[in-house]
Scaffold this motif. Structure first.
Motif, PDB file in Angstrom:
ATOM      1  N   ALA A 446     -17.082   1.153 -36.760  1.00 19.05           N
ATOM      2  CA  ALA A 446     -17.889   1.912 -35.804  1.00 19.05           C
ATOM      3  C   ALA A 446     -17.019   2.886 -35.023  1.00 19.05           C
ATOM      4  O   ALA A 446     -17.443   4.011 -34.719  1.00 19.05           O
ATOM      5  N   ALA A 447     -15.793   2.460 -34.680  1.00 19.55           N
ATOM      6  CA  ALA A 447     -14.875   3.361 -33.966  1.00 19.55           C
ATOM      7  C   ALA A 447     -14.576   4.586 -34.818  1.00 19.55           C
ATOM      8  O   ALA A 447     -14.552   5.717 -34.316  1.00 19.55           O
ATOM      9  N   ASP A 448     -14.352   4.377 -36.104  1.00 25.26           N
ATOM     10  CA  ASP A 448     -14.106   5.514 -37.002  1.00 25.26           C
ATOM     11  C   ASP A 448     -15.326   6.426 -37.066  1.00 25.26           C
ATOM     12  O   ASP A 448     -15.179   7.664 -37.127  1.00 25.26           O
ATOM     13  N   ASP A 449     -16.514   5.844 -37.051  1.00 26.35           N
ATOM     14  CA  ASP A 449     -17.724   6.674 -37.065  1.00 26.35           C
ATOM     15  C   ASP A 449     -17.814   7.521 -35.799  1.00 26.35           C
ATOM     16  O   ASP A 449     -18.164   8.714 -35.859  1.00 26.35           O
ATOM     17  N   LEU A 450     -17.509   6.937 -34.649  1.00 28.56           N
ATOM     18  CA  LEU A 450     -17.543   7.699 -33.403  1.00 28.56           C
ATOM     19  C   LEU A 450     -16.565   8.865 -33.444  1.00 28.56           C
ATOM     20  O   LEU A 450     -16.882   9.979 -33.008  1.00 28.56           O
ATOM     21  N   VAL A 451     -15.373   8.601 -33.947  1.00 27.48           N
ATOM     22  CA  VAL A 451     -14.379   9.672 -34.075  1.00 27.48           C
ATOM     23  C   VAL A 451     -14.911  10.785 -34.968  1.00 27.48           C
ATOM     24  O   VAL A 451     -14.791  11.979 -34.643  1.00 27.48           O
ATOM     25  N   ALA A 452     -15.531  10.423 -36.075  1.00 29.97           N
ATOM     26  CA  ALA A 452     -16.055  11.436 -36.999  1.00 29.97           C
ATOM     27  C   ALA A 452     -17.170  12.246 -36.351  1.00 29.97           C
ATOM     28  O   ALA A 452     -17.219  13.469 -36.498  1.00 29.97           O
ATOM     29  N   TYR A 453     -18.067  11.592 -35.623  1.00 27.25           N
ATOM     30  CA  TYR A 453     -19.188  12.307 -35.015  1.00 27.25           C
ATOM     31  C   TYR A 453     -18.721  13.265 -33.916  1.00 27.25           C
ATOM     32  O   TYR A 453     -19.384  14.270 -33.651  1.00 27.25           O
ATOM     33  N   CYS A 454     -17.591  12.972 -33.274  1.00 27.34           N
ATOM     34  CA  CYS A 454     -17.077  13.840 -32.203  1.00 27.34           C
ATOM     35  C   CYS A 454     -16.232  14.987 -32.741  1.00 27.34           C
ATOM     36  O   CYS A 454     -15.899  15.919 -31.992  1.00 27.34           O
ATOM     37  N   GLY A 455     -15.856  14.942 -34.016  1.00 24.35           N
ATOM     38  CA  GLY A 455     -15.207  16.078 -34.665  1.00 24.35           C
ATOM     39  C   GLY A 455     -13.910  16.540 -34.047  1.00 24.35           C
ATOM     40  O   GLY A 455     -13.593  17.728 -34.089  1.00 24.35           O
ATOM     41  N   GLY A 456     -13.131  15.639 -33.441  1.00 21.30           N
ATOM     42  CA  GLY A 456     -11.838  16.024 -32.879  1.00 21.30           C
ATOM     43  C   GLY A 456     -11.931  16.799 -31.588  1.00 21.30           C
ATOM     44  O   GLY A 456     -10.911  17.335 -31.111  1.00 21.30           O
ATOM     45  N   LEU A 457     -13.113  16.890 -30.974  1.00 20.66           N
ATOM     46  CA  LEU A 457     -13.295  17.663 -29.743  1.00 20.66           C
ATOM     47  C   LEU A 457     -13.096  16.740 -28.539  1.00 20.66           C
ATOM     48  O   LEU A 457     -13.876  15.795 -28.333  1.00 20.66           O
ATOM     49  N   PRO A 458     -12.077  16.972 -27.721  1.00 19.83           N
ATOM     50  CA  PRO A 458     -11.784  16.054 -26.621  1.00 19.83           C
ATOM     51  C   PRO A 458     -12.953  15.825 -25.663  1.00 19.83           C
ATOM     52  O   PRO A 458     -13.153  14.699 -25.193  1.00 19.83           O
ATOM     53  N   LEU A 459     -13.733  16.864 -25.359  1.00 19.65           N
ATOM     54  CA  LEU A 459     -14.860  16.664 -24.443  1.00 19.65           C
ATOM     55  C   LEU A 459     -15.874  15.695 -25.039  1.00 19.65           C
ATOM     56  O   LEU A 459     -16.389  14.802 -24.345  1.00 19.65           O
ATOM     57  N   ALA A 469     -17.874   3.010 -21.548  1.00 20.63           N
ATOM     58  CA  ALA A 469     -17.287   2.356 -20.373  1.00 20.63           C
ATOM     59  C   ALA A 469     -18.353   2.029 -19.337  1.00 20.63           C
ATOM     60  O   ALA A 469     -18.269   1.004 -18.643  1.00 20.63           O
ATOM     61  N   ALA A 470     -19.367   2.890 -19.218  1.00 23.93           N
ATOM     62  CA  ALA A 470     -20.422   2.674 -18.227  1.00 23.93           C
ATOM     63  C   ALA A 470     -21.446   1.640 -18.675  1.00 23.93           C
ATOM     64  O   ALA A 470     -22.260   1.176 -17.857  1.00 23.93           O
ATOM     65  N   ARG A 471     -21.435   1.289 -19.954  1.00 30.97           N
ATOM     66  CA  ARG A 471     -22.417   0.330 -20.492  1.00 30.97           C
ATOM     67  C   ARG A 471     -21.676  -0.790 -21.227  1.00 30.97           C
ATOM     68  O   ARG A 471     -21.595  -0.812 -22.461  1.00 30.97           O
ATOM     69  N   PRO A 472     -21.097  -1.714 -20.473  1.00 29.67           N
ATOM     70  CA  PRO A 472     -20.304  -2.786 -21.113  1.00 29.67           C
ATOM     71  C   PRO A 472     -21.104  -3.659 -22.060  1.00 29.67           C
ATOM     72  O   PRO A 472     -20.514  -4.357 -22.894  1.00 29.67           O
ATOM     73  N   HIS A 473     -22.453  -3.626 -21.940  1.00 32.50           N
ATOM     74  CA  HIS A 473     -23.279  -4.429 -22.848  1.00 32.50           C
ATOM     75  C   HIS A 473     -23.502  -3.732 -24.190  1.00 32.50           C
ATOM     76  O   HIS A 473     -24.079  -4.326 -25.097  1.00 32.50           O
ATOM     77  N   TRP A 474     -23.078  -2.465 -24.315  1.00 27.34           N
ATOM     78  CA  TRP A 474     -23.196  -1.752 -25.590  1.00 27.34           C
ATOM     79  C   TRP A 474     -21.996  -2.075 -26.473  1.00 27.34           C
ATOM     80  O   TRP A 474     -20.863  -2.179 -25.992  1.00 27.34           O
ATOM     81  N   THR A 475     -22.224  -2.139 -27.764  1.00 28.28           N
ATOM     82  CA  THR A 475     -21.125  -2.187 -28.723  1.00 28.28           C
ATOM     83  C   THR A 475     -20.829  -0.764 -29.206  1.00 28.28           C
ATOM     84  O   THR A 475     -21.653   0.151 -29.046  1.00 28.28           O
ATOM     85  N   ALA A 476     -19.655  -0.579 -29.798  1.00 24.81           N
ATOM     86  CA  ALA A 476     -19.333   0.720 -30.383  1.00 24.81           C
ATOM     87  C   ALA A 476     -20.331   1.078 -31.469  1.00 24.81           C
ATOM     88  O   ALA A 476     -20.701   2.261 -31.641  1.00 24.81           O
ATOM     89  N   ALA A 477     -20.809   0.075 -32.191  1.00 25.00           N
ATOM     90  CA  ALA A 477     -21.769   0.320 -33.282  1.00 25.00           C
ATOM     91  C   ALA A 477     -23.083   0.870 -32.736  1.00 25.00           C
ATOM     92  O   ALA A 477     -23.735   1.702 -33.384  1.00 25.00           O
ATOM     93  N   ARG A 478     -23.489   0.415 -31.535  1.00 29.92           N
ATOM     94  CA  ARG A 478     -24.758   0.905 -30.989  1.00 29.92           C
ATOM     95  C   ARG A 478     -24.661   2.390 -30.656  1.00 29.92           C
ATOM     96  O   ARG A 478     -25.572   3.160 -30.969  1.00 29.92           O
ATOM     97  N   LEU A 479     -23.554   2.800 -30.015  1.00 30.71           N
ATOM     98  CA  LEU A 479     -23.414   4.223 -29.706  1.00 30.71           C
ATOM     99  C   LEU A 479     -23.272   5.035 -30.992  1.00 30.71           C
ATOM    100  O   LEU A 479     -23.830   6.137 -31.102  1.00 30.71           O
ATOM    101  N   ALA A 480     -22.536   4.504 -31.978  1.00 29.97           N
ATOM    102  CA  ALA A 480     -22.382   5.218 -33.250  1.00 29.97           C
ATOM    103  C   ALA A 480     -23.736   5.429 -33.911  1.00 29.97           C
ATOM    104  O   ALA A 480     -24.013   6.503 -34.488  1.00 29.97           O
ATOM    105  N   ALA A 481     -24.623   4.432 -33.823  1.00 28.86           N
ATOM    106  CA  ALA A 481     -25.947   4.575 -34.416  1.00 28.86           C
ATOM    107  C   ALA A 481     -26.754   5.667 -33.713  1.00 28.86           C
ATOM    108  O   ALA A 481     -27.510   6.414 -34.346  1.00 28.86           O
TER     109      ALA A 481
END
Length: 599
Positions: A446-459, A469-481
């Protein structure tokens, strides 16, 4: 390997000089070394080798020179073709110019921090790298272009070393050296002021005053100007008997404000170590010519964060203060130079009633006068173009660090840092710095998916990390989805006052209608994924090749499109960042022809 340019150009291996024949070979080597691992274009090499009249076989001859250099320098040096020119890399090699600048930068920092003994030693070591006139055995064309800035760097280092010696009470030891230097360089006011100081401390007040009167006459006859603040204040100090050993000369006079306007740095700067070091090195160089350094690239790349960090870490080199101005308002519209000048002048101690009303030229003249004798670092953030920049450039030995989405004519190519996207490793590091590493380690896919979706753009990475960070109950997979759907991705990359879509739109809104429509047409996956030429874009969008190329180049100029090399016919290839393409999909391309090729 060891390379030398501060004197005759030479290459040494294992204590033996490498045989290089002719001024042209030395010119090619010197040009590549001065570029410091940046690409040197064929056109620049041609100009330095042959001037305005290169031979018809110039490209072939340059190729031959590069081949000879590869053979003579051996495997320790890599010279590779990088269109539109060549780049030289020599990991581990010692270059006298690099060593000079490193010691000179450290020496000036020690001087600013009142570590005078260390400063004198470092600056003396820096000057010891010189073996005579720089680039002594290159072509006349290169001699016309390059040695003067290098010689100015040497003179600034020499003046700084003399200042350290004077602070250490060595006025008798430097007297003869200063006398000879003032005779050789009669219009250098800092040297003349240093000679006056040495004369006064040796009990020769009349000679110190004579040195001032002589300098005032020389400046009037040769340059048509009066003495500046450094020489004038030294004259007043001689008259007032104030030149005994005491606080270091060059520190801001009592009562003069030392502004510190930099915004707070935003946590750790991830993935920009090399760029940060390059900026710090350039800020510390001096060198006579105005230091105007540009950080450019698409919106969201972290240009401001990099510039602010570089300025903060170089603050010791600028004892008169650090200035900062945002050149765009909250609505993204460029600010008027007059408003910015008024802001900067207030920071420099001017009251509102002292500011000229309504007259930009008068305001610029006051600004230049107030910056002429100060060593300031000015950070101009989000500059819209050269017309906005020109009135804001300070006078004197100040440096300007600029961020802009466009390249600027007033900044040399060698002082332009085009900020790249972050690679996957740095992207993951930035995401972890914002969201916490453990959550990413728990689900590396999921972390790799997040990196891919952000396309190397720091913002984009910072927003994604902040949401996790603001949603500790979320997993990385949930945001990636949530980011997986291209149609929803931009909306998901928003948190608090950080909104990727709004930031990208600030680059799009000022575009001319025809260019705006072409950007909208690039949303089609047919063009958005792989590099494409202007001809292909024109065919797809129903435009002539010239019209398409003009629009695409405008998009490159505004950092909404990247160049991706050349095709097999030498035509430029373009690439659209995925997040920009997603924004383009939301635009109305109503000005495009109704029928496109292939439809």
């Amino acid at each position: 390997m060891e390379f030398r340019v501060l004197g005759p150009v030479e290459a040494w291996r294992g204590g033996e000089r490498v045989a290089l024949s002719g001024s042209k070979m030395h010119t090619v080597l010197a040009t590549m070394l001065l570029a410091q691992e940046r690409v040197v274009s064929d056109s620049r090499l041609s100009a330095l080798l042959w001037g305005w009249e290169p031979p018809a076989t110039a490209s072939a001859q340059i190729y031959t020179y590069m081949s000879r250099l590869r053979k003579q320098l051996g495997e320790e040096v890599e010279i590779v073709r990088r269109p539109p020119g060549y780049v030289l890399r020599a990991p581990g090699a010692v270059v006298d110019l690099v060593e000079f600048r490193r010691r000179e930068r450290d020496g000036r920092r020690a001087l600013a921090e009142r570590r005078f003994e260390e400063a004198a030693d470092l600056l003396r070591e820096a000057l010891g790298q010189w073996r005579g006139t720089a680039l002594a055995n290159v072509t006349e064309h290169m001699l016309d272009a390059e040695p003067a800035p290098l010689e100015e760097e040497r003179m600034l280092a020499l003046e700084s070393r003399l200042e350290a010696d004077l602070e250490l009470g060595r006025h008798e030891q430097v007297m003869a050296e200063l006398t000879a230097l003032v005779a050789e360089f009669p219009v250098r006011e800092r040297l003349r002021a240093q000679l006056m100081t040495a004369l006064y401390r040796c009990g020769r007040q009349a000679d110190a005053l004579h040195t001032y009167y002589e300098g005032r006459k020389v400046l009037a006859e040769q340059l048509g100007i009066d003495p500046g603040e450094a020489l004038g204040s030294t004259y007043q100090a001689v008259l007032g008997g104030e030149l005994g050993l005491g606080p270091r000369r060059g520190t801001p006079p009592a009562g003069r404000p030392v502004p510190s306007m930099l915004p707070a740095t935003d946590g750790e700067l991830v993935g920009r170590e090399r760029e940060l070091e390059a900026l710090r090195g350039r800020l510390g160089q001096g060198g006579g010519a105005p230091r105007r350094i540009l950080v450019t690239g698409m919106a969201g790349l972290g240009k401001t964060a990099l510039a602010v960090r570089a300025a903060a870490e170089s603050g010791g080199l600028f004892p008169d203060g650090l200035l900062f101005a945002e050149l765009c308002g909250l609505d993204g519209a460029p600010r008027a130079p007059r408003a910015v000048l008024a802001q900067l002048l207030r920071a420099l101690g001017e009251s509102d009633h002292a500011l000229p009303a309504g007259d930009l030229d008068e305001l610029v003249r006051l600004y230049r006068a107030r910056t002429a004798e100060r060593r300031l670092l000015l950070v101009l953030d989000n500059v819209s173009g050269d017309r906005q920049l020109a009135p804001l450039l300070p006078a004197g030995d100040s440096a300007v660090l600029i961020t802009s989405r466009s390249r600027l004519a007033r900044v040399a190519g060698g002082d332009t840092l085009a900020l790249p996207l972050l690679d996957d490793e740095a992207s993951l590091e930035l995401l972890a710095a914002r969201a916490g590493r453990q959550r990413l380690d728990d689900d590396p896919d999921a972390a790799d998916d997040l990196v891919a979706y952000c396309g190397g753009l720091p913002l984009a990475l910072s927003i994604a990390g902040a949401r996790l960070a603001a949603r500790p109950h979320w997993t990385a997979a949930r945001l990636a989805a949530r980011l997986a759907d291209p149609a929803a991705r931009l909306a998901e990359l928003s948190f608090g006052d950080l909104d990727l879509s709004r930031v990208l739109r600030s680059s799009v809104d000022p575009l001319p209608p025809a260019v705006h429509d072409v950007l909208a047409g690039l949303a089609d996956p047919e063009l958005g994924g792989e590099p494409f030429s202007a001809r292909r874009a024109g065919e797809w969008l129903g435009l002539t090749e010239d019209a398409a190329e003009n629009a695409l180049e405008t998009l490159v100029d505004t950092a909404l499109l990247d160049l991706s090399g050349l095709d097999d016919q030498g035509r430029p290839q373009y690439r659209c960042h995925e997040l920009v393409r997603l924004l383009a999909a939301t635009l109305d391309g109503s000005g495009l022809p109704a029928v496109r090729a292939g439809r």
